[in-house]
Design a protein around this motif. Structure first.
Motif, PDB file in Angstrom:
ATOM      1  N   ILE A   1       0.842  -1.198   0.000  1.00 65.58           N
ATOM      2  CA  ILE A   1       0.000   0.000   0.000  1.00 65.58           C
ATOM      3  C   ILE A   1       0.885   1.258   0.000  1.00 65.58           C
ATOM      4  CG2 ILE A   1      -0.448   0.450   2.479  1.00 65.58           C
ATOM      5  CD1 ILE A   1      -3.243   0.044  -0.063  1.00 65.58           C
ATOM      6  N   ARG A   2       2.062   1.162   0.641  1.00 64.15           N
ATOM      7  CA  ARG A   2       2.981   2.310   0.641  1.00 64.15           C
ATOM      8  C   ARG A   2       3.525   2.557  -0.766  1.00 64.15           C
ATOM      9  NH1 ARG A   2       7.004   0.812   3.898  1.00 64.15           N
ATOM     10  NH2 ARG A   2       5.529   0.632   5.600  1.00 64.15           N
TER      11      ARG A   2
ATOM     12  N   ARG B   1       0.853   4.327  -2.639  1.00 66.16           N
ATOM     13  CA  ARG B   1       0.685   5.727  -2.199  1.00 66.16           C
ATOM     14  C   ARG B   1       1.856   6.596  -2.633  1.00 66.16           C
ATOM     15  NH1 ARG B   1      -1.321   4.008   3.565  1.00 66.16           N
ATOM     16  NH2 ARG B   1      -3.471   3.515   3.038  1.00 66.16           N
ATOM     17  N   ASP B   2       3.050   6.009  -2.710  1.00 67.63           N
ATOM     18  CA  ASP B   2       4.230   6.772  -3.140  1.00 67.63           C
ATOM     19  C   ASP B   2       4.058   7.300  -4.562  1.00 67.63           C
ATOM     20  OD1 ASP B   2       5.493   6.435  -0.776  1.00 67.63           O
ATOM     21  OD2 ASP B   2       6.925   4.914  -1.470  1.00 67.63           O
ATOM     22  N   ARG B   3       3.218   6.626  -5.344  1.00 67.31           N
ATOM     23  CA  ARG B   3       2.969   7.089  -6.719  1.00 67.31           C
ATOM     24  C   ARG B   3       1.915   8.185  -6.766  1.00 67.31           C
ATOM     25  NH1 ARG B   3       5.651   3.896 -10.934  1.00 67.31           N
ATOM     26  NH2 ARG B   3       7.048   2.623  -9.689  1.00 67.31           N
TER      27      ARG B   3
ATOM     28  N   PRO C   1      -2.151   9.655  -5.334  1.00 67.09           N
ATOM     29  CA  PRO C   1      -3.476   9.088  -5.136  1.00 67.09           C
ATOM     30  C   PRO C   1      -3.851   8.187  -6.314  1.00 67.09           C
ATOM     31  CG  PRO C   1      -3.551  11.510  -5.166  1.00 67.09           C
ATOM     32  CD  PRO C   1      -2.159  11.098  -5.527  1.00 67.09           C
ATOM     33  N   VAL C   2      -4.636   7.177  -6.040  1.00 66.43           N
ATOM     34  CA  VAL C   2      -5.084   6.281  -7.105  1.00 66.43           C
ATOM     35  C   VAL C   2      -6.125   7.033  -7.942  1.00 66.43           C
ATOM     36  CG1 VAL C   2      -6.251   4.099  -7.617  1.00 66.43           C
ATOM     37  CG2 VAL C   2      -4.601   4.233  -5.716  1.00 66.43           C
TER      38      VAL C   2
ATOM     39  N   THR D   1      -8.371  -1.815   5.801  1.00 65.35           N
ATOM     40  CA  THR D   1      -7.225  -1.459   4.954  1.00 65.35           C
ATOM     41  C   THR D   1      -6.537  -2.770   4.600  1.00 65.35           C
ATOM     42  OG1 THR D   1      -5.877  -1.112   6.909  1.00 65.35           O
ATOM     43  CG2 THR D   1      -6.913   0.832   5.990  1.00 65.35           C
TER      44      THR D   1
ATOM     45  N   ASP E   1      -9.304   1.573   1.443  1.00 66.86           N
ATOM     46  CA  ASP E   1      -8.281   1.893   0.431  1.00 66.86           C
ATOM     47  C   ASP E   1      -8.947   2.127  -0.928  1.00 66.86           C
ATOM     48  OD1 ASP E   1      -6.197   1.361   2.304  1.00 66.86           O
ATOM     49  OD2 ASP E   1      -6.323  -0.778   1.850  1.00 66.86           O
TER      50      ASP E   1
ATOM     51  N   HIS F   1     -10.769   5.392  -1.265  1.00 65.07           N
ATOM     52  CA  HIS F   1      -9.923   6.586  -1.375  1.00 65.07           C
ATOM     53  C   HIS F   1      -9.539   6.906  -2.820  1.00 65.07           C
ATOM     54  CE1 HIS F   1      -8.445   6.791   3.079  1.00 65.07           C
ATOM     55  NE2 HIS F   1      -9.680   7.221   2.906  1.00 65.07           N
ATOM     56  N   SER F   2      -9.849   6.012  -3.752  1.00 63.72           N
ATOM     57  CA  SER F   2      -9.509   6.271  -5.164  1.00 63.72           C
ATOM     58  C   SER F   2     -10.344   7.439  -5.683  1.00 63.72           C
ATOM     59  CB  SER F   2      -9.823   5.053  -6.024  1.00 63.72           C
ATOM     60  OG  SER F   2      -9.387   3.887  -5.381  1.00 63.72           O
TER      61      SER F   2
END
Ligand code: GLP
Length: 244
Positions: free
Chosen positions: A117-118, A121-123, A125-126, A151, A186, A189-190
């Motif tokens: 998941i990190r 997120r590093d890329r 928001p989806v 999550t 998760d 949140h997209s």
């Protein structure tokens, strides 16, 4: 929810595939979550055909699979890694470093889930999360009863799927199989969600997910509360919908 009833099964595949293509064309550095299964498998085939006929820039898009079967080899043809690699990543010439998946084997899936998941997120928001739906309303491996604020976690498959995968992958009974999945929170949140369903085996659950009460008994029902959720259905899956 924005409900799109395709006129034919072929239209269904094409509409869903064009939604994914359009996301990449509009925003070439999109982060896109994919799902596996028969439904999305055919959509991915249509997406690859669109790409062949009308190539677009895929050098900056990031793809990840929302879930993965654990306890099998990655090279097993039924692993999500293998399917998405062959259905989407290779046909669309996506750089391998832009393909994010958790491992299928590990002694610490809690840690793997966090890493997964990190990495997503590093890329950023989806931008788009594509979701199939199980006949019991599951999304990913979030089975009925899963809290809406889940999550990433190691969940379970339905018995029929597990039996099939155990047989296909020659996994002995004493080896655990599981399903690592992003959680419902998760997915929620997209920025956008694309829920897809076809076939008469999805008619009842699509009606519950789209028109029924929002309840953890039908995980996909939470999508009614997402501000940008497209639901693309074929005539069979849409058969009992009263809306629009
Ligand atoms: C599996 C996957 C789900 C998918 C579902 C639907 O359970 N973990 O992500 O939505 O299958 O599969 P199908 O399209 O084959 O009905």
């Amino acid at each position: 929810m924005n409900i799109i009833k395709a006129k034919t099964l072929n239209d269904f595949y094409s509409i869903a595939a064009w939604k994914i293509a359009a996301q990449i064309i509009q925003k070439p550095d999109s982060v896109i979550g994919l799902a596996t299964g028969r439904t999305t498998g055919s959509i991915h085939k249509a997406l690859a055909a669109i790409f062949d006929a009308h190539p677009f820039d895929t050098s900056r898009v990031t793809f990840f699979g929302m879930d993965e079967i654990t306890g099998v080899d990655r090279e097993y043809f039924g692993s999500c890694y293998y399917m998405l690699l062959h259905e989407v990543v290779l046909p669309l010439h996506v750089p391998m470093e832009n393909y994010i998946m958790p491992p299928t084997r590990s002694d610490d899936f809690a840690r793997e889930g966090e890493n997964f998941i990190r990495a997503i997120r590093d890329r950023g928001p989806v931008d788009l999360q594509v979701l199939g739906i199980g006949e019991n309303g599951h999304i990913g491996f979030n089975q009925p009863g899963t809290p809406f604020n889940s999550t990433v976690f190691l969940g379970r498959m339905e018995e029929t799927l597990e039996t099939r995968i155990r047989r296909e992958s020659n996994t002995p009974d004493d080896v655990d199989l599981g399903g690592l999945t992003i959680g419902i929170q998760d997915a929620m949140h997209s920025r956008r969600i694309l829920l897809v369903a076809n076939g008469s085996n999805k008619t009842a659950i699509i009606k519950r997910a789209v028109e029924g009460p929002v309840t953890i008994d039908c995980p996909a029902s939470i999508l009614q509360l997402h501000p940008f959720c497209d639901v693309v259905v074929d005539p069979e899956a849409a058969a009992d919908l009263t809306q629009r």
